[in-house]
Scaffold this motif. Structure first.
Motif, PDB file in Angstrom:
ATOM      1  N   SER A   1      -3.269   5.526   6.780  1.00  0.00           N
ATOM      2  CA  SER A   1      -4.411   5.721   5.880  1.00  0.00           C
ATOM      3  C   SER A   1      -4.185   5.056   4.532  1.00  0.00           C
ATOM      4  CB  SER A   1      -4.683   7.216   5.679  1.00  0.00           C
ATOM      5  OG  SER A   1      -3.660   7.825   4.905  1.00  0.00           O
TER       6      SER A   1
ATOM      7  N   CYS B   1      -7.635  -7.033   7.175  1.00  0.00           N
ATOM      8  CA  CYS B   1      -8.181  -6.316   6.020  1.00  0.00           C
ATOM      9  C   CYS B   1      -7.162  -5.364   5.398  1.00  0.00           C
ATOM     10  CB  CYS B   1      -9.449  -5.577   6.417  1.00  0.00           C
ATOM     11  SG  CYS B   1     -10.765  -6.696   6.979  1.00  0.00           S
TER      12      CYS B   1
ATOM     13  N   GLY C   1      -5.838   1.612   5.231  1.00  0.00           N
ATOM     14  CA  GLY C   1      -7.044   1.501   6.026  1.00  0.00           C
ATOM     15  C   GLY C   1      -7.426   2.790   6.727  1.00  0.00           C
ATOM     16  N   MET C   2      -8.094   2.651   7.856  1.00  0.00           N
ATOM     17  CA  MET C   2      -8.617   3.779   8.610  1.00  0.00           C
ATOM     18  C   MET C   2      -7.822   3.974   9.894  1.00  0.00           C
ATOM     19  SD  MET C   2     -12.430   4.391  10.212  1.00  0.00           S
ATOM     20  CE  MET C   2     -12.208   3.232  11.567  1.00  0.00           C
TER      21      MET C   2
ATOM     22  N   LYS D   1      -8.044  -1.929   3.686  1.00  0.00           N
ATOM     23  CA  LYS D   1      -9.172  -1.468   4.504  1.00  0.00           C
ATOM     24  C   LYS D   1      -9.060  -1.941   5.945  1.00  0.00           C
ATOM     25  CE  LYS D   1     -12.478  -0.949   0.737  1.00  0.00           C
ATOM     26  NZ  LYS D   1     -13.844  -1.281   0.223  1.00  0.00           N
TER      27      LYS D   1
ATOM     28  N   SER E   1       0.825  -1.210   0.000  1.00  0.00           N
ATOM     29  CA  SER E   1       0.000   0.000   0.000  1.00  0.00           C
ATOM     30  C   SER E   1       0.860   1.261   0.000  1.00  0.00           C
ATOM     31  CB  SER E   1      -0.933  -0.002   1.212  1.00  0.00           C
ATOM     32  OG  SER E   1      -1.869  -1.053   1.130  1.00  0.00           O
TER      33      SER E   1
END
Length: 261
Positions: free
Chosen positions: A142, A114, A145-146, A119, A21
């Motif tokens: 970020s 996730c 994910g969150m 995510k 990511s």
């Protein structure tokens, strides 16, 4: 946007998902990694010979070894001038500070599986970082994910709630898919319909402001004398809510136990 050099000590599945990511978003200028498995390399990172090499070349260092191997992996290393981001389960900030000689800039993160699809719920607790360093860490989180900044006292809860709950959600989805197969649907058709429905239900619940709102949403599907309420009766017979809560509670207790070892 300033780019940073990021390193991973330990390059297993979770580290690979994070590195992928960071690579895709361009948030890291260079990504380095070291691992006892010399075949762990992939296209997202530059593999180095030693953990010390990773630290020397990186601005931010992810600790992604197994917790029981951390003391040996980090022994004798100097993290001076580096920001450490730990994704090791059950390892608190006090323990991390003791293992990471030379720095007081440490972030404890609890991601979940996730991350594989970008995510993850990424609960984090920073210590010793200035505002800019914390913004950089939040940007990293970020990317896959969150980010959710929390007091460290909540980390056992988060471990059970978002760290472990994907397994429970997968099991629920598997059971629904299995029921479709039992009644004649192909696995692929049953899986696709189940997963689409679950994802849509989560979107509906996203607007709920309280547990009462969530219950109202449930009630709206359950017409008196209809089909859905018959299924709800079966869930109630099995004490569905209590079983789910007790499963998460068990994971929370186990997280606390591991943290004391």
């Amino acid at each position: 946007m300033e780019n940073y050099k990021v390193g991973f000590i330990g390059y297993g599945n979770m580290a690979k998902a994070i590195a992928k990511s960071l690579h895709a978003t361009g948030y890291a200028d260079k990504i380095y990694a070291s691992d006892v498995n010399k075949n762990a390399a992939d296209s997202s990172v530059i593999m180095l010979e030693s953990n010390a090499d990773v630290i020397n070349k990186s601005d931010f260092v992810f600790l992604s070894v197994k917790p029981q191997a951390a003391a040996d992996a980090l022994a004798g290393l100097d993290f001076a001038g580096k920001t450490v981001i730990s994704i090791m389960a059950g390892t608190d900030l006090a323990a991390l500070t003791g293992m990471c000689r030379g720095t007081d800039k440490i972030v404890r993160v609890m991601p979940n599986l996730c991350a594989r699809v970008g995510k993850a719920v990424n609960a984090y607790c920073p210590s010793g970082l200035d505002d800019n360093e914390e913004l950089v860490v939040e940007r990293f989180l970020s990317a896959f994910g969150m980010p959710a900044k929390l007091e460290e006292s909540y980390f056992d809860t988060i471990t059970g709630l978002t760290g472990s709950s994907p397994a429970y959600t997968f099991r629920y989805a598997k059971a629904l898919t299995e029921c479709g197969v039992k009644h004649g649907l192909s696995f692929e058709r049953s899986r696709d319909l189940t997963l689409y429905c679950i994802a849509a239900c989560m979107d509906v619940l996203a607007s709920a402001d309280s547990l009462e709102d969530m219950q109202t949403t449930i009630d709206n599907v359950c017409s008196k004398g209809g089909t859905t309420i018959e299924g709800i009766y079966k869930l109630d017979e099995g004490h569905f809510d209590e079983v789910v809560i007790s499963a998460v509670d068990a994971a929370i207790r186990r997280s606390a136990e591991l943290g004391r070892k």
